[in-house]
Design an enzyme around this catalytic site. Structure first.
Site, PDB file in Angstrom:
ATOM      1  N   LYS A   1      -9.662  -2.199   1.598  1.00  0.00           N
ATOM      2  CA  LYS A   1      -9.261  -1.053   2.416  1.00  0.00           C
ATOM      3  C   LYS A   1     -10.047   0.205   2.035  1.00  0.00           C
ATOM      4  CE  LYS A   1      -6.165  -3.445   4.530  1.00  0.00           C
ATOM      5  NZ  LYS A   1      -6.444  -3.869   5.907  1.00  0.00           N
TER       6      LYS A   1
ATOM      7  N   SER B   1      -1.315  -3.526  10.308  1.00  0.00           N
ATOM      8  CA  SER B   1      -1.048  -4.493   9.247  1.00  0.00           C
ATOM      9  C   SER B   1       0.175  -5.344   9.573  1.00  0.00           C
ATOM     10  CB  SER B   1      -0.796  -3.751   7.934  1.00  0.00           C
ATOM     11  OG  SER B   1      -1.860  -2.872   7.689  1.00  0.00           O
TER      12      SER B   1
ATOM     13  N   ARG C   1       1.723 -12.196  -0.781  1.00  0.00           N
ATOM     14  CA  ARG C   1       0.374 -12.462  -0.269  1.00  0.00           C
ATOM     15  C   ARG C   1      -0.261 -13.717  -0.854  1.00  0.00           C
ATOM     16  NH1 ARG C   1      -2.004  -8.382   3.321  1.00  0.00           N
ATOM     17  NH2 ARG C   1      -0.354  -6.831   3.507  1.00  0.00           N
TER      18      ARG C   1
ATOM     19  N   ASP D   1      -9.478  -9.440   9.145  1.00  0.00           N
ATOM     20  CA  ASP D   1      -8.930  -8.111   8.834  1.00  0.00           C
ATOM     21  C   ASP D   1      -9.898  -6.958   9.077  1.00  0.00           C
ATOM     22  OD1 ASP D   1      -6.721  -6.544   7.847  1.00  0.00           O
ATOM     23  OD2 ASP D   1      -7.806  -6.283   5.970  1.00  0.00           O
TER      24      ASP D   1
ATOM     25  N   ARG E   1       0.849  -1.186   0.000  1.00  0.00           N
ATOM     26  CA  ARG E   1       0.000   0.000   0.000  1.00  0.00           C
ATOM     27  C   ARG E   1       0.889   1.242   0.000  1.00  0.00           C
ATOM     28  NH1 ARG E   1      -1.786   0.739   4.321  1.00  0.00           N
ATOM     29  NH2 ARG E   1      -1.188  -1.100   5.517  1.00  0.00           N
TER      30      ARG E   1
ATOM     31  N   TYR F   1      -1.215  -3.537  -7.044  1.00  0.00           N
ATOM     32  CA  TYR F   1      -1.034  -4.268  -5.784  1.00  0.00           C
ATOM     33  C   TYR F   1      -2.380  -4.328  -5.038  1.00  0.00           C
ATOM     34  CZ  TYR F   1      -0.304  -5.205  -0.920  1.00  0.00           C
ATOM     35  OH  TYR F   1      -0.452  -5.754   0.331  1.00  0.00           O
TER      36      TYR F   1
ATOM     37  N   CYS G   1       0.715  -7.595  11.829  1.00  0.00           N
ATOM     38  CA  CYS G   1       1.037  -7.793  13.257  1.00  0.00           C
ATOM     39  C   CYS G   1       0.320  -9.018  13.812  1.00  0.00           C
ATOM     40  CB  CYS G   1       0.663  -6.569  14.075  1.00  0.00           C
ATOM     41  SG  CYS G   1       1.766  -5.180  13.818  1.00  0.00           S
TER      42      CYS G   1
ATOM     43  N   HIS H   1     -10.590  -1.981  11.555  1.00  0.00           N
ATOM     44  CA  HIS H   1      -9.503  -2.849  11.078  1.00  0.00           C
ATOM     45  C   HIS H   1      -9.303  -3.950  12.118  1.00  0.00           C
ATOM     46  CE1 HIS H   1      -5.064  -2.965   9.446  1.00  0.00           C
ATOM     47  NE2 HIS H   1      -5.832  -3.841   8.823  1.00  0.00           N
TER      48      HIS H   1
HETATM   49  C1  OXD Z   1      -3.133  -4.518   5.308  1.00  0.00           C
HETATM   50  C2  OXD Z   1      -3.824  -5.685   4.745  1.00  0.00           C
HETATM   51  O1  OXD Z   1      -2.190  -3.993   4.684  1.00  0.00           O
HETATM   52  O2  OXD Z   1      -4.719  -6.215   5.416  1.00  0.00           O
HETATM   53  O3  OXD Z   1      -3.528  -4.100   6.401  1.00  0.00           O
HETATM   54  O4  OXD Z   1      -3.533  -6.076   3.606  1.00  0.00           O
HETATM   55 MN    MN Z   2      -5.237  -5.111   7.158  1.00  0.00          MN
END
Ligand code: OXD
Ligand code: MN
Length: 597
Positions: A207, A249, A376, A278, A70, A198, A251, A227
């Site tokens: 998002k 993100s 991913r 998420d 991102r 991406y 974590c 989130h």
């Molecule tokens: C992020 C995702 O970047 O969930 O938070 O992809």
């Molecule tokens: Mn996320």
């Protein structure tokens, strides 16, 4: 697909005139159509077909090297005034931004096909759901949206003849990072993304809609878009309690959402069920006044590196069919995939994420990475062995506890509980974490990431805190309890002090016991911390009650530094919001300072 909705038709004509595609294809969501698109993507090299015996329905995609995460510095919230977007969002006046972007979109789809993707965030016929239509020139986007959302005719039915929808426009154009923009116009319910391919920048349901636009809609309509993961914890009596948790993100939200309990708890009959990994949309149920959560997504867009049978068996299992892998490494011997942390056995004959053929063993031995750190998998949620039976419940699940957390080597203890909703809002608002590879920029520096929403709030963060306080008032006695966790605390030698992963269940049990009023806690300057003996360390051979005590200590000097630090401190952070900062947040800060002094 016959479209009768005039708003849809008018917008489509406008966008066609702007982007000038050669063809327009409506995505109906049928398997036959998706299969045609997969074939086309393989023929053009946009995707690579993986070993269909070992990984049925799985494909591989590689992004441009400059387009792997991102781009927060190129993400904009274009509200009529700058103040509405607030000081931590990039802002430009809507007219100015539309003009700038129209010049970029002009003819961007010449020689290409425009795919029209109607999609639902949420399930059909749910009071929580929202619909969008994404226009894109990327088959990769279509196929990912097919995994991440309920897509096609089902969404068109939901929009009906008069319904509203979020207008999402994406063109990968020439993936020029200098002209890359991810832009939200909340008042117009519109998202424009250009020059990226991406996922986080282009799967606009995720998002962009489900967090940035939805947080704005939530403020208007009285609900939350967060989130957060959602998990259900089943006890030996068969009762399931639901927890939402917000971490920045990369974590460990996906890992916590799919946690496998330690052996001794499994034997007792404890289980964890995944509702989401998420994003959570939360609403107060008018019937019982409690907070209910849905996961608006249909798949997982998870970080691959570090995912293994040991760390996240369930996520790995979810990637075994119908999955799209992006920027991982290919094992050329059998056309399967590999990434750092999958196992200790990098393939000798490998293609690394940028596309070079290498001897994977020698390559990794030299410290190179075969997979990009933010590579991913896009996997259907239905594949996940621990998917909750409530996953598609249109009314959501009742939430007992909300957890905030970050990656902090110091300061934050393993777990603590806030005193009440207002204090919990402050705990969320002052969250901080060390940055990860999920966004471009430096990795490992502490930054404040309120409610893990720093990159995702669609309006002024201070107004958003006000919305949290308002919702707390509406919830009253029914408000979930709010906690903070830190799985990442390190000792003076830099070693992690807590084993994490499945053992995090031990902390979740304390949290649920607190919610049920079954366990005492010690009140201290920052809230309630567990009595060390109340964190169950059965079978954790290397850990003693003393170690737990160390994980729970509050270093007052560290905490005061966290408030005062001239770069990253809470005071400096709050100051930028000026008089928009809710008084309650200033009061909580004063209380914390007084408690620590
Ligand atoms: C992020 C995702 O970047 O969930 O938070 O992809
Ligand atoms: Mn996320």
């Amino acid at each position: 697909m016959e479209i009768k909705n005039q708003k849809v038709l008018t917008w489509l004509e406008e966008m066609k005139a702007l982007c000038k595609p050669d063809n327009v294809v409506f995505i109906d969501g049928s398997e036959a159509q998706l299969e045609e698109l997969r074939k086309e993507a393989v023929a053009t090299g946009e995707m690579i077909k993986l070993n269909q015996e070992k990984l049925p329905g799985c494909y591989y995609h590689r992004t441009a090297e400059n387009d792997v995460a991102r781009v927060e510095d190129r993400t904009f919230i274009c509200t009529p005034t700058e103040e509405e977007a607030g000081p931590i969002n990039n802002w430009m006046a809507p007219d100015e931004m539309y003009a700038k972007l129209k010049a970029l979109y002009d003819g961007s789809m010449k020689g290409r096909t425009m795919y029209v993707i109607p999609f639902i965030m949420g399930t059909p016929n749910s009071p929580f759901s929202k619909v969008g239509i994404e226009l894109t020139d990327s088959i990769y986007v279509v196929l990912n949206m097919g995994i991440m959302t309920r897509m096609g005719q089902v969404a068109m039915n939901e929009i009906g003849e008069n319904g509203d929808f979020t207008k999402c426009l994406h063109s990968k154009k020439d993936v020029n990072p200098e002209e890359r923009y991810i832009v939200h116009f909340p008042q117009d319910n519109t998202i424009w993304s250009i020059n990226s391919a991406y996922g986080g920048n282009v799967l606009l349901g995720k998002k962009c809609l489900a967090l940035r636009i939805a947080s704005y809609l939530g403020k208007q309509e009285g609900w939350f878009a967060e989130h957060m993961l959602i998990l259900g914890l089943e006890n030996p009596e068969g009762e399931v309690h639901y927890i939402c948790a917000a971490f920045p993100s990369a974590c460990g939200k996906t890992n916590l959402a799919m946690l496998i309990p330690p052996e001794y708890l499994k034997k007792k009959g404890y289980k964890v069920w995944t509702v989401g990994d998420d994003i959570a949309w939360l609403r107060i149920n008018p019937e019982d006044g409690k907070l209910y959560a849905i996961n608006p997504e249909a798949g997982f867009f998870g970080v691959a590196p570090g995912t293994s049978e040991k760390t996240n068996f369930n996520a790995l299992a979810a990637t075994k069919k119908g999955t799209i892998f992006t920027n991982v490494a290919i094992n050329n011997e059998d056309m399967t995939v590999w990434w750092e942390g999958l196992d200790k056995n990098p393939p000798s004959d490998a293609t690394e994420w940028k596309g070079a053929k290498v001897d994977g063993k020698a390559y990794t031995a030299e410290g190179n990475k075969l997979a990009h750190p933010n590579s991913r998998f896009t996997a259907p949620a239905a594949n996940c062995p621990c998917i909750s039976k409530e996953f598609e419940n249109p009314n959501g699940v009742p939430v007992s506890a909300i957890i905030f957390g970050g990656r902090r080597a110091k300061c934050a203890p393993l777990v603590y509980q806030s005193r009440d909703w207002q204090h919990g809002t402050f705990v969320g608002a002052t969250m901080a974490s060390e940055t990860t590879a999920a966004a471009t920029g430096a990795v490992g520096v502490v930054r404040r990431d309120p409610m893990a929403m720093k990159p995702f709030v669609g309006y002024n963060m201070a107004t958003y805190w006000g919305h949290w306080l308002e919702m707390g008032k509406k919830l009253g006695e029914n408000a979930p309890k709010i906690f903070h966790v830190n799985w990442f605390r390190k000792d003076d030698d830099g070693n992690f002090m807590w084993p994490g992963f499945g053992d995090n269940m031990r902390v979740l049990l304390w949290i649920l016991d607190r919610c049920a009023g079954k366990v005492d806690a010690d009140e201290c300057a920052i809230g309630y911390v567990p009595k060390p003996e109340d964190i169950d360390i059965t079978d954790l051979d290397e850990m003693s009650v003393e170690d737990v005590k160390a994980l729970l200590t509050i270093d007052k000097a560290e905490w005061l530094k966290d408030i005062e630090d001239p770069e990253t401190g809470i005071k400096k952070y709050f100051a930028q919001f000026g008089d928009k900062l809710p008084k309650e947040m200033a009061d909580e800060l004063a209380k914390l300072e007084a408690n620590l002094s």
